[in-house]
Design an enzyme around this catalytic site. Structure first.
Site, PDB file in Angstrom:
ATOM      1  N   GLU A   1       0.823  -1.203   0.000  1.00  0.00           N
ATOM      2  CA  GLU A   1       0.000   0.000   0.000  1.00  0.00           C
ATOM      3  C   GLU A   1       0.862   1.259   0.000  1.00  0.00           C
ATOM      4  O   GLU A   1       0.535   2.254  -0.665  1.00  0.00           O
ATOM      5  CB  GLU A   1      -0.950  -0.021   1.196  1.00  0.00           C
TER       6      GLU A   1
ATOM      7  N   GLU B   1      -4.198  -9.527   3.403  1.00  0.00           N
ATOM      8  CA  GLU B   1      -5.055  -9.225   4.542  1.00  0.00           C
ATOM      9  C   GLU B   1      -6.274 -10.141   4.689  1.00  0.00           C
ATOM     10  O   GLU B   1      -6.587 -10.579   5.822  1.00  0.00           O
ATOM     11  CB  GLU B   1      -5.513  -7.756   4.479  1.00  0.00           C
TER      12      GLU B   1
END
Length: 266
Positions: A120, A140
């Site tokens: 990210e 995730e």
């Protein structure tokens, strides 16, 4: 606090320095990074930043999950609303993933793992250079979380949607060459050539007029989801400054006089 911040002339060199945990980001590191980005934007002598991770094993594997688990077990997170998208109210906010008005370019130097919040971070940078051994992914969902620091949004925008969903819905990893094919990185090089390649890109940024660089970055991001006609009609803060600057006169003059331009940045 796990972050090294060095000023190398006009270049800010930012290193996540927690190699013992693959440069995972704990609360202290997030706080320190927030202060770094504040200073980088504020310091007029700095024109470009290079973000990397210490060592060659990882750029960053994102959130320090051991710290998170320990805080949950101790009750330190009791009463805290469940985490979702963004980091408002968390240490280091606004984090790089949410600094939507950061005007200066950030170059990601990626070696090793860029997983979870590490990917990210890379997706939030403007130029990404990767070693051929780099490995990317947003795992995730495999641990009951979500790529809430913008991974869901940015991967779906920066890669073809079908390809992005394949990785988002499975947590699968992909290599540097695949990242290049998807348009997520600008260049892939052997690990021993990574620094030289990054330095080359930085030098090319520095060869440009600083106000032009800021104007281009602002206009590119702000217009990305606008109809073309509206993009042309929109006013951009840094473009307003650039077109009234001394550098807007200096560039053409230097070209006509066959000499390197002397940028003033104002």
């Amino acid at each position: 606090m796990g972050i090294r911040y060095e000023k190398d002339g006009p270049v800010a060199r930012v290193t996540i320095d927690r190699p013992q945990v693959l440069n995972a980001l704990d609360r202290a590191a997030h706080t320190a990074l927030g202060e770094v980005w504040d200073d980088f934007e504020r310091d007029d002598a700095l024109l470009v930043a290079v973000l990397t991770g210490a060592g060659d094993r990882a750029f960053s594997v994102g959130q320090d999950l051991k710290e998170l688990a320990a805080r949950n077990a101790s009750g330190a997170n009791a009463g805290t609303p469940p985490a979702t998208f963004g980091s408002c109210g968390q240490p280091g906010w606004p984090r790089l993933t949410e600094r939507f008005t950061l005007s200066k370019p950030v170059v990601a130097r990626v070696a090793g793992y860029a997983l979870g919040g590490g990917l990210e971070l890379a997706l939030a940078c403007d130029i990404v250079i990767a070693a051929d051994t780099a490995e990317f992914g947003l795992p995730e969902p495999r641990i009951g979380l979500i790529a809430g620091a913008g991974g869901v949004f940015r991967l779906a925008r920066q890669a073809p949607l079908r390809a992005a969903l394949g990785y988002l819905l499975t947590g699968r990893r992909f290599g540097a060459r695949r990242a290049y094919e998807l348009g997520l990185v600008n260049e892939v090089v052997p690990a021993d050539g990574l620094d030289a390649c990054v330095d080359g890109w930085v030098a090319d940024v520095l060869a440009c007029a600083p106000l032009s660089v800021r104007a281009v970055k602002e206009a590119a991001y702000r217009s990305a989801d606008l109809p073309l006609e509206q993009a042309f009609a929109t006013r951009y803060v840094w473009e307003e400054r650039r077109m009234r600057s001394a550098d807007a006169v200096e560039g053409p003059r230097a070209f006509a006089e066959k000499r390197p331009p002397r940028w003033q940045g104002h």
